[in-house]
Write a protein that holds these residues in place. Structure first.
Motif, PDB file in Angstrom:
ATOM      1  N   SER A 124      71.229  55.104  45.660  1.00 30.41           N
ATOM      2  CA  SER A 124      70.280  55.400  46.732  1.00 30.41           C
ATOM      3  C   SER A 124      69.224  54.292  46.780  1.00 30.41           C
ATOM      4  O   SER A 124      68.779  53.895  47.845  1.00 30.41           O
ATOM      5  N   GLY A 125      68.875  53.757  45.640  1.00 29.51           N
ATOM      6  CA  GLY A 125      67.935  52.626  45.600  1.00 29.51           C
ATOM      7  C   GLY A 125      68.661  51.328  45.915  1.00 29.51           C
ATOM      8  O   GLY A 125      69.852  51.318  46.239  1.00 29.51           O
TER       9      GLY A 125
ATOM     10  N   GLY B 237      58.515  56.468  51.343  1.00 29.76           N
ATOM     11  CA  GLY B 237      58.456  56.042  49.944  1.00 29.76           C
ATOM     12  C   GLY B 237      57.055  55.542  49.588  1.00 29.76           C
ATOM     13  O   GLY B 237      56.514  55.820  48.516  1.00 29.76           O
TER      14      GLY B 237
ATOM     15  N   GLY C 111      65.927  54.549  48.884  1.00 31.18           N
ATOM     16  CA  GLY C 111      65.445  54.968  47.569  1.00 31.18           C
ATOM     17  C   GLY C 111      64.935  56.407  47.500  1.00 31.18           C
ATOM     18  O   GLY C 111      65.097  57.076  46.486  1.00 31.18           O
ATOM     19  N   VAL C 112      64.308  56.894  48.580  1.00 31.13           N
ATOM     20  CA  VAL C 112      63.740  58.242  48.562  1.00 31.13           C
ATOM     21  C   VAL C 112      64.854  59.301  48.447  1.00 31.13           C
ATOM     22  O   VAL C 112      64.606  60.424  48.029  1.00 31.13           O
TER      23      VAL C 112
ATOM     24  N   SER D 163      62.917  54.639  52.592  1.00 29.72           N
ATOM     25  CA  SER D 163      62.696  53.799  51.408  1.00 29.72           C
ATOM     26  C   SER D 163      61.217  53.478  51.286  1.00 29.72           C
ATOM     27  O   SER D 163      60.386  54.065  51.973  1.00 29.72           O
TER      28      SER D 163
ATOM     29  N   ASN E  17      65.675  61.839  45.745  1.00 32.14           N
ATOM     30  CA  ASN E  17      64.943  63.105  45.660  1.00 32.14           C
ATOM     31  C   ASN E  17      65.846  64.298  45.999  1.00 32.14           C
ATOM     32  O   ASN E  17      66.295  64.463  47.142  1.00 32.14           O
TER      33      ASN E  17
ATOM     34  N   ASP F 252      54.398  56.868  46.874  1.00 26.00           N
ATOM     35  CA  ASP F 252      53.744  55.982  45.903  1.00 26.00           C
ATOM     36  C   ASP F 252      52.216  56.097  45.972  1.00 26.00           C
ATOM     37  O   ASP F 252      51.535  56.102  44.941  1.00 26.00           O
TER      38      ASP F 252
ATOM     39  N   PRO G  25      59.655  59.399  41.897  1.00 22.16           N
ATOM     40  CA  PRO G  25      60.235  60.246  40.854  1.00 22.16           C
ATOM     41  C   PRO G  25      59.184  61.110  40.143  1.00 22.16           C
ATOM     42  O   PRO G  25      59.473  62.241  39.752  1.00 22.16           O
TER      43      PRO G  25
ATOM     44  N   GLU H  59      64.334  44.890  42.993  1.00 22.69           N
ATOM     45  CA  GLU H  59      65.573  44.984  42.220  1.00 22.69           C
ATOM     46  C   GLU H  59      66.320  43.671  42.375  1.00 22.69           C
ATOM     47  O   GLU H  59      66.481  43.174  43.488  1.00 22.69           O
TER      48      GLU H  59
HETATM   49  O1  KG4 Z   1      65.214  51.718  48.789  1.00 27.46           O
HETATM   50  P1  KG4 Z   1      64.252  51.458  47.661  1.00 27.46           P
HETATM   51  O2  KG4 Z   1      64.801  51.386  46.267  1.00 27.46           O
HETATM   52  O3  KG4 Z   1      63.456  50.143  47.887  1.00 27.46           O
HETATM   53  C1  KG4 Z   1      62.994  49.735  49.145  1.00 27.46           C
HETATM   54  O4  KG4 Z   1      63.773  49.082  49.881  1.00 27.46           O
HETATM   55  O5  KG4 Z   1      61.833  50.112  49.436  1.00 27.46           O
HETATM   56  O6  KG4 Z   1      63.124  52.610  47.729  1.00 27.46           O
HETATM   57  C2  KG4 Z   1      62.044  52.663  46.829  1.00 27.46           C
HETATM   58  C3  KG4 Z   1      61.160  53.851  47.185  1.00 27.46           C
HETATM   59  C4  KG4 Z   1      59.848  53.897  46.400  1.00 27.46           C
HETATM   60  O7  KG4 Z   1      58.790  54.078  47.300  1.00 27.46           O
HETATM   61  C5  KG4 Z   1      60.011  55.096  45.476  1.00 27.46           C
HETATM   62  O8  KG4 Z   1      58.809  55.758  45.154  1.00 27.46           O
HETATM   63  C6  KG4 Z   1      60.922  55.979  46.296  1.00 27.46           C
HETATM   64  O9  KG4 Z   1      61.838  55.085  46.902  1.00 27.46           O
HETATM   65  N1  KG4 Z   1      61.613  56.958  45.446  1.00 27.46           N
HETATM   66  C7  KG4 Z   1      61.491  58.306  45.571  1.00 27.46           C
HETATM   67  C8  KG4 Z   1      62.251  58.874  44.518  1.00 27.46           C
HETATM   68  N2  KG4 Z   1      62.842  57.857  43.811  1.00 27.46           N
HETATM   69  C9  KG4 Z   1      62.435  56.696  44.403  1.00 27.46           C
HETATM   70  N3  KG4 Z   1      60.791  59.047  46.432  1.00 27.46           N
HETATM   71  C10 KG4 Z   1      60.849  60.385  46.290  1.00 27.46           C
HETATM   72  N4  KG4 Z   1      61.541  61.008  45.308  1.00 27.46           N
HETATM   73  C11 KG4 Z   1      62.267  60.302  44.406  1.00 27.46           C
HETATM   74  N5  KG4 Z   1      62.945  60.907  43.446  1.00 27.46           N
END
Ligand code: KG4
Ligand code: ZN
Length: 408
Positions: free
Chosen positions: A371-372, A227, A341-342, A200, A345, A231, A245, A19
């Motif tokens: 959250s992200g 996370g 990011g997680v 994350s 959920n 993935d 997601p 991002e």
């Molecule tokens: O914090 P973030 O945006 O980036 C990092 O610093 O890593 O987290 C991204 C992670 C990804 O692995 C993505 O698959 C996960 O967060 N994520 C989710 C969801 N939305 C994003 N995991 C589970 N459920 C979600 N709805």
């Protein structure tokens, strides 16, 4: 008597992963616990979808390309002038900028084409993520922040990305019915000791916050971050990146159709390390269990995928809730904070909310859009540091930067 608290405007920059985000926040005169977002952009790099993961060099290239256009947008949203102004750019200053951005040629060109042509905006400080994250990506943001701070003579603050994820959970939107201004936030002070569960793509950590800036890591993943596991499981199921997601959507559909008999409703995945006695996690075995299950099953129907997604989500959440409960009780935590990011959920957040309710402790989760990764959390954390008299500094990217010591 307190000194009069001045207005303070902070520019936050976040480029630790995929991002690119810039945010301008303002703390008004004499207020200590509110802030206003003046302008904000969060750009998710879609280019990585094609490859099913984030490539650091590619992420860096995208940051380089996007930082100046995003800054321009944020300045416009903030009503700061970007009219043609034409700074007199001395050779000395130009050379310093060229040295700072020598590894970011695209960014250097964009910088020289824009920054000297606008009036210096009324910004008091710049904050940028210096870790943890992908080092090439981090450097793009850091060098950009250094160039801006050199050009505009502004103090520069390094911010730990994970501390940002913690702080953003503490923002509470204040809706002003009269002005319809939705950009004001109250900054909540959590009761301590507090526990933060950060999930994350790169991290899975339980952080104990004893007071203001005293952080210790009391539990973490021994292999994959949660996370990352989402993935990877998504990839096994043939779903696009990012998988979190997608898995959530499928799991939700399976839950709403539980009464329908599917071939695999009785699937059971392991709850790794649930009885390990410590506060650490492991998710790589869970992913491998999904892989074996998929291999054994052969061709998957959509309903099979949905059931696997549901069981995976529930297995991971059972472990999260179990370990977080243990940590809350061990440290007599009064607050539970969620971040990363997680935490987009809903199932995971609801189960942890339920836990906080049962344990009778305060509970904070960021607004879904925060959250992200985002730059609001970076600017906000800088405001907190400035208030706590932490000095600005010279720094570089630290891919493995930690929030505090690991204790068990
Ligand atoms: O914090 P973030 O945006 O980036 C990092 O610093 O890593 O987290 C991204 C992670 C990804 O692995 C993505 O698959 C996960 O967060 N994520 C989710 C969801 N939305 C994003 N995991 C589970 N459920 C979600 N709805
Ligand atoms: Zn993050």
């Amino acid at each position: 008597m307190h000194n009069k608290l001045k207005t303070m405007t902070i520019l936050g920059i976040e480029t630790s992963c995929d991002e690119t985000s810039i945010c301008l926040i303002k703390k008004s005169e004499n207020t200590i616990n509110t802030l206003e977002i003046l302008g904000e952009e969060i750009l998710s790099q879609t280019i990585h979808k094609k490859y099913g993961g984030v490539f650091p060099a590619l992420a860096k290239r995208e940051h380089q390309k996007n930082l100046i256009p995003l800054l321009k947008k944020v300045l416009e949203e903030s009503n700061f002038s970007i009219a043609n102004y034409q700074f007199l750019l001395s050779n000395g200053k130009l050379n310093r900028i060229k040295i700072i951005l020598e590894r970011e040629p695209v960014l250097l060109k964009n910088f020289i084409d824009f920054i000297p042509k606008i009036e210096k905006p009324p910004i008091d400080a710049i904050a940028v993520t210096n870790g943890p994250g992908l080092e090439p990506a981090l450097w793009a943001g850091i060098n950009f922040a250094k160039a801006l701070s050199t050009f505009w003579n502004l103090p520069l603050y390094p911010i730990n990305h994970m501390e940002g994820h913690i702080h953003v959970a503490l923002l509470q939107n204040i809706k002003n019915q009269k002005t319809k201004n939705k950009n004001k936030y109250k900054i909540i002070k959590p009761k301590v000791p507090a526990l933060a569960l950060l999930l994350s793509g790169g991290h899975t950590e339980l952080v104990l916050i004893r007071n203001n800036q005293n952080y210790s890591i009391v539990g973490k993943t021994l292999d994959d971050a949660l996370g990352e596991a989402f993935d990877k499981v998504a990839r096994i199921l043939g779903l696009p990146y990012p998988g979190g997601p997608e898995i959530e959507k499928l799991a939700k559909s399976a839950r709403s159709m539980r009464n329908i008999r599917y071939r695999m409703t009785n699937i059971k995945l392991p709850r790794p390390m649930i009885s390990s006695g410590d506060l650490n996690f492991s998710f790589s075995g869970l992913k491998t269990a999904v892989l074996y299950l998929v291999k054994k099953t052969g061709r998957l129907k959509v309903s099979d995928k949905a059931n696997i997604a549901r069981e995976f989500e529930e297995a991971a959440t059972d472990v999260l809730v179990n370990k977080t409960k243990k940590a809350v009780e061990k440290f007599a935590a009064k607050t539970l904070l969620l971040g990363g990011g997680v935490m987009a959920n809903t199932y995971i957040v609801n189960r942890l909310k339920e836990l906080a309710f049962k344990e009778n402790i305060s509970f904070f989760v960021p607004q879904k859009k925060y959250s992200g990764d985002n730059a609001l959390m970076i600017a906000e954390t800088a405001l907190f540091h400035i208030r706590n008299k932490k000095p600005p500094g010279l720094f570089g990217a630290e891919g493995n930067l930690q929030l505090g010591p690991i204790i068990s």
